[in-house]
Design an enzyme around this catalytic site. Structure first.
Site, mmCIF file in Angstrom:
data_model
loop_
_atom_site.group_PDB
_atom_site.id
_atom_site.type_symbol
_atom_site.label_atom_id
_atom_site.label_comp_id
_atom_site.label_asym_id
_atom_site.label_seq_id
_atom_site.Cartn_x
_atom_site.Cartn_y
_atom_site.Cartn_z
ATOM 1 N N SER A 166 0.848 -1.188 0.000
ATOM 2 C CA SER A 166 0.000 0.000 0.000
ATOM 3 C C SER A 166 0.882 1.235 0.000
ATOM 4 O O SER A 166 2.001 1.225 0.520
ATOM 5 C CB SER A 166 -0.882 -0.010 1.253
ATOM 6 N N TYR A 199 -1.522 -1.470 10.128
ATOM 7 C CA TYR A 199 -1.668 -1.821 8.716
ATOM 8 C C TYR A 199 -0.541 -1.242 7.866
ATOM 9 O O TYR A 199 0.139 -1.969 7.131
ATOM 10 C CB TYR A 199 -3.023 -1.334 8.195
#
Length: 226
Positions: free
Chosen positions: A129, A145
């Site tokens: 990401s 995350y």
């Protein structure tokens, strides 16, 4: 035609990718804790079973399938991911660890298991990401995350160096905003400019040919932040 393993295939990008590969004639092993969406497709080129990337017994089940059904694995796409959207001080270490079990340790474990079944021409693509890219925009609540997604970027660079003589190739794609269920969980109400199908199509093409030009690289696939 290639033998493709995709994790996190029950929804979003992984679900779309499994169908794109299969429709082109590739053999796909689509792995996810919830196998129902994939199994209901009843696609002749897709095999699926319930799979938790953090469990040793499920990794063994995958290895048994490879040994019995395929002679090799051409592409592994580490797409499974776990999100925790919670202020850092409110996050327990157990919750933090659960994210890492999937996003880092699970990715490492399945990659370690699949590499012996791959040739020098094989390709391991890990989905990261933009939140894991050093210097990129960061958002509150995503400490577990985003940091886990940063870890797999470094892992990819290390794998490419360690296996540069005998292969396979390793690359990581740092995705920007894509309209998926996970994006809705992280940024409720936000509308991304890219659909899951559009991103799945890009990743499919990259997985099949990107290793001819790249190895050990992190590519930013983003036109929007978040």
């Amino acid at each position: 035609m290639s033998n493709i393993i995709i994790t996190g295939s029950s929804r979003g990008i992984g679900f779309e990718m499994a169908q794109l590969f299969a429709n082109e004639g590739h053999q796909v092993l689509a792995l996810s804790r919830n196998e129902k969406p994939i199994s209901e497709l009843k696609h002749k080129n897709i095999t699926s079973f319930s799979f938790d990337i953090s469990k040793k017994e499920d990794i063994q089940r995958m290895e048994d399938f490879i040994n019995k059904t395929w002679s090799c694995v051409d592409v592994l796409i580490n797409n499974a991911g776990k999100l925790l959207n919670k202020p850092f001080l409110d996050s327990s270490m157990e919750e933090f660890e659960e994210v890492y079990k999937v996003n880092v340790f699970g990715v490492a474990r399945i990659t370690q298991s699949v590499i012996p079944h791959m040739s020098k021409k094989g390709h391991v693509v890990t989905i990261s990401s933009m939140g894991g890219v050093q210097g990129s925009a960061k958002f509150p609540g995503l400490a577990a995350y985003s940091s886990s997604k940063g870890a797999v970027i470094t892992l990819t660079e290390l794998w490419a160096e360690e296996f540069k003589e005998g292969g396979p190739s390793f690359n990581v794609l740092a995705l920007g905003a894509v309209q998926t269920e996970m994006l809705e969980e992280a940024f409720p109400g936000y509308q991304a400019p890219v659909t899951a199908l559009e991103m799945a199509s890009y990743i499919k093409d990259f997985a099949l040919s990107g290793h001819k030009l790249y190895n050990g690289k992190m590519l930013q696939v983003s036109n929007s932040t978040p």
